[in-house]
Design a protein around this motif. Sequence first.
Motif, PDB file in Angstrom:
ATOM      1  N   ALA A   1       0.828  -1.197   0.000  1.00  0.00           N
ATOM      2  CA  ALA A   1       0.000   0.000   0.000  1.00  0.00           C
ATOM      3  C   ALA A   1       0.868   1.255   0.000  1.00  0.00           C
ATOM      4  O   ALA A   1       0.545   2.241  -0.675  1.00  0.00           O
ATOM      5  N   THR A   2       1.986   1.212   0.722  1.00  0.00           N
ATOM      6  CA  THR A   2       2.883   2.364   0.781  1.00  0.00           C
ATOM      7  C   THR A   2       3.479   2.647  -0.595  1.00  0.00           C
ATOM      8  O   THR A   2       3.563   3.812  -1.007  1.00  0.00           O
ATOM      9  N   LEU A   3       3.872   1.595  -1.293  1.00  0.00           N
ATOM     10  CA  LEU A   3       4.410   1.785  -2.646  1.00  0.00           C
ATOM     11  C   LEU A   3       3.354   2.331  -3.589  1.00  0.00           C
ATOM     12  O   LEU A   3       3.647   3.205  -4.409  1.00  0.00           O
ATOM     13  N   ARG A   4       2.146   1.835  -3.479  1.00  0.00           N
ATOM     14  CA  ARG A   4       1.063   2.335  -4.343  1.00  0.00           C
ATOM     15  C   ARG A   4       0.786   3.810  -4.072  1.00  0.00           C
ATOM     16  O   ARG A   4       0.551   4.587  -4.999  1.00  0.00           O
ATOM     17  N   ARG A   5       0.802   4.197  -2.787  1.00  0.00           N
ATOM     18  CA  ARG A   5       0.603   5.611  -2.459  1.00  0.00           C
ATOM     19  C   ARG A   5       1.753   6.447  -3.016  1.00  0.00           C
ATOM     20  O   ARG A   5       1.545   7.557  -3.525  1.00  0.00           O
ATOM     21  N   GLY A   6       2.977   5.919  -2.920  1.00  0.00           N
ATOM     22  CA  GLY A   6       4.132   6.616  -3.467  1.00  0.00           C
ATOM     23  C   GLY A   6       4.027   6.812  -4.965  1.00  0.00           C
ATOM     24  O   GLY A   6       4.367   7.870  -5.496  1.00  0.00           O
ATOM     25  N   ILE A   7       3.551   5.785  -5.655  1.00  0.00           N
ATOM     26  CA  ILE A   7       3.345   5.886  -7.108  1.00  0.00           C
ATOM     27  C   ILE A   7       2.303   6.961  -7.396  1.00  0.00           C
ATOM     28  O   ILE A   7       2.482   7.794  -8.297  1.00  0.00           O
ATOM     29  N   GLY A   8       1.222   6.956  -6.630  1.00  0.00           N
ATOM     30  CA  GLY A   8       0.176   7.957  -6.825  1.00  0.00           C
ATOM     31  C   GLY A   8       0.689   9.375  -6.586  1.00  0.00           C
ATOM     32  O   GLY A   8       0.393  10.291  -7.365  1.00  0.00           O
ATOM     33  N   ARG A   9       1.476   9.556  -5.533  1.00  0.00           N
ATOM     34  CA  ARG A   9       2.036  10.885  -5.252  1.00  0.00           C
ATOM     35  C   ARG A   9       3.015  11.312  -6.341  1.00  0.00           C
ATOM     36  O   ARG A   9       3.050  12.483  -6.739  1.00  0.00           O
ATOM     37  N   LEU A  10       3.791  10.363  -6.842  1.00  0.00           N
ATOM     38  CA  LEU A  10       4.740  10.683  -7.909  1.00  0.00           C
ATOM     39  C   LEU A  10       3.992  11.103  -9.180  1.00  0.00           C
ATOM     40  O   LEU A  10       4.374  12.080  -9.829  1.00  0.00           O
ATOM     41  N   ILE A  11       2.938  10.383  -9.505  1.00  0.00           N
ATOM     42  CA  ILE A  11       2.131  10.742 -10.682  1.00  0.00           C
ATOM     43  C   ILE A  11       1.512  12.122 -10.499  1.00  0.00           C
ATOM     44  O   ILE A  11       1.514  12.952 -11.420  1.00  0.00           O
ATOM     45  N   ASP A  12       0.986  12.391  -9.297  1.00  0.00           N
ATOM     46  CA  ASP A  12       0.416  13.718  -9.019  1.00  0.00           C
ATOM     47  C   ASP A  12       1.466  14.814  -9.166  1.00  0.00           C
ATOM     48  O   ASP A  12       1.199  15.875  -9.740  1.00  0.00           O
ATOM     49  N   SER A  13       2.675  14.548  -8.661  1.00  0.00           N
ATOM     50  CA  SER A  13       3.757  15.535  -8.763  1.00  0.00           C
ATOM     51  C   SER A  13       4.095  15.822 -10.220  1.00  0.00           C
ATOM     52  O   SER A  13       4.326  16.980 -10.598  1.00  0.00           O
ATOM     53  N   TYR A  14       4.123  14.800 -11.018  1.00  0.00           N
ATOM     54  CA  TYR A  14       4.411  14.982 -12.443  1.00  0.00           C
ATOM     55  C   TYR A  14       3.274  15.730 -13.134  1.00  0.00           C
ATOM     56  O   TYR A  14       3.511  16.664 -13.909  1.00  0.00           O
ATOM     57  N   ALA A  15       2.036  15.350 -12.805  1.00  0.00           N
ATOM     58  CA  ALA A  15       0.878  15.996 -13.423  1.00  0.00           C
ATOM     59  C   ALA A  15       0.796  17.477 -13.046  1.00  0.00           C
ATOM     60  O   ALA A  15       0.359  18.310 -13.859  1.00  0.00           O
ATOM     61  N   GLU A  16       1.220  17.827 -11.840  1.00  0.00           N
ATOM     62  CA  GLU A  16       1.172  19.222 -11.381  1.00  0.00           C
ATOM     63  C   GLU A  16       2.402  20.017 -11.806  1.00  0.00           C
ATOM     64  O   GLU A  16       2.501  21.207 -11.520  1.00  0.00           O
ATOM     65  N   GLY A  17       3.352  19.353 -12.455  1.00  0.00           N
ATOM     66  CA  GLY A  17       4.539  20.035 -12.936  1.00  0.00           C
ATOM     67  C   GLY A  17       5.621  20.223 -11.889  1.00  0.00           C
ATOM     68  O   GLY A  17       6.569  20.981 -12.102  1.00  0.00           O
ATOM     69  N   VAL A  18       5.507  19.551 -10.754  1.00  0.00           N
ATOM     70  CA  VAL A  18       6.507  19.662  -9.697  1.00  0.00           C
ATOM     71  C   VAL A  18       7.816  19.010 -10.137  1.00  0.00           C
ATOM     72  O   VAL A  18       8.906  19.508  -9.834  1.00  0.00           O
ATOM     73  N   ILE A  19       7.721  17.882 -10.845  1.00  0.00           N
ATOM     74  CA  ILE A  19       8.907  17.226 -11.397  1.00  0.00           C
ATOM     75  C   ILE A  19       8.736  17.102 -12.902  1.00  0.00           C
ATOM     76  O   ILE A  19       7.612  17.078 -13.425  1.00  0.00           O
TER      77      ILE A  19
END
Length: 76
Positions: free
Chosen positions: A2-20
């Motif tokens: 679950a922690t890895l899945r949340r991390g993947i979700g946060r990473l995708i959100d960061s990319y979608a928001e232009g943070v990375i």
Amino acid sequence: MATLRRGIGRLIDSYAEGVIDKAEFEPRIAGLKQRLSQLQERHRAAVEGPRTTRPLSPHQPSGRLLRQGDSRARRP
């Protein structure tokens, strides 16, 4: 997992928001997905492992039963 899945979700959100940017996103998402896949495989093997072992035959008692029932085991 679950922690890895949340991390993947946060990473995708960061990319979608232009943070990375894409150059930072791609290797990180690949690494997280690989770790998740390995963890899932280990979990599957752990769950299925005991089922794939050879069941005891009714004619072959377990070692514990042999020790308890074998009178020779009690002699010095």
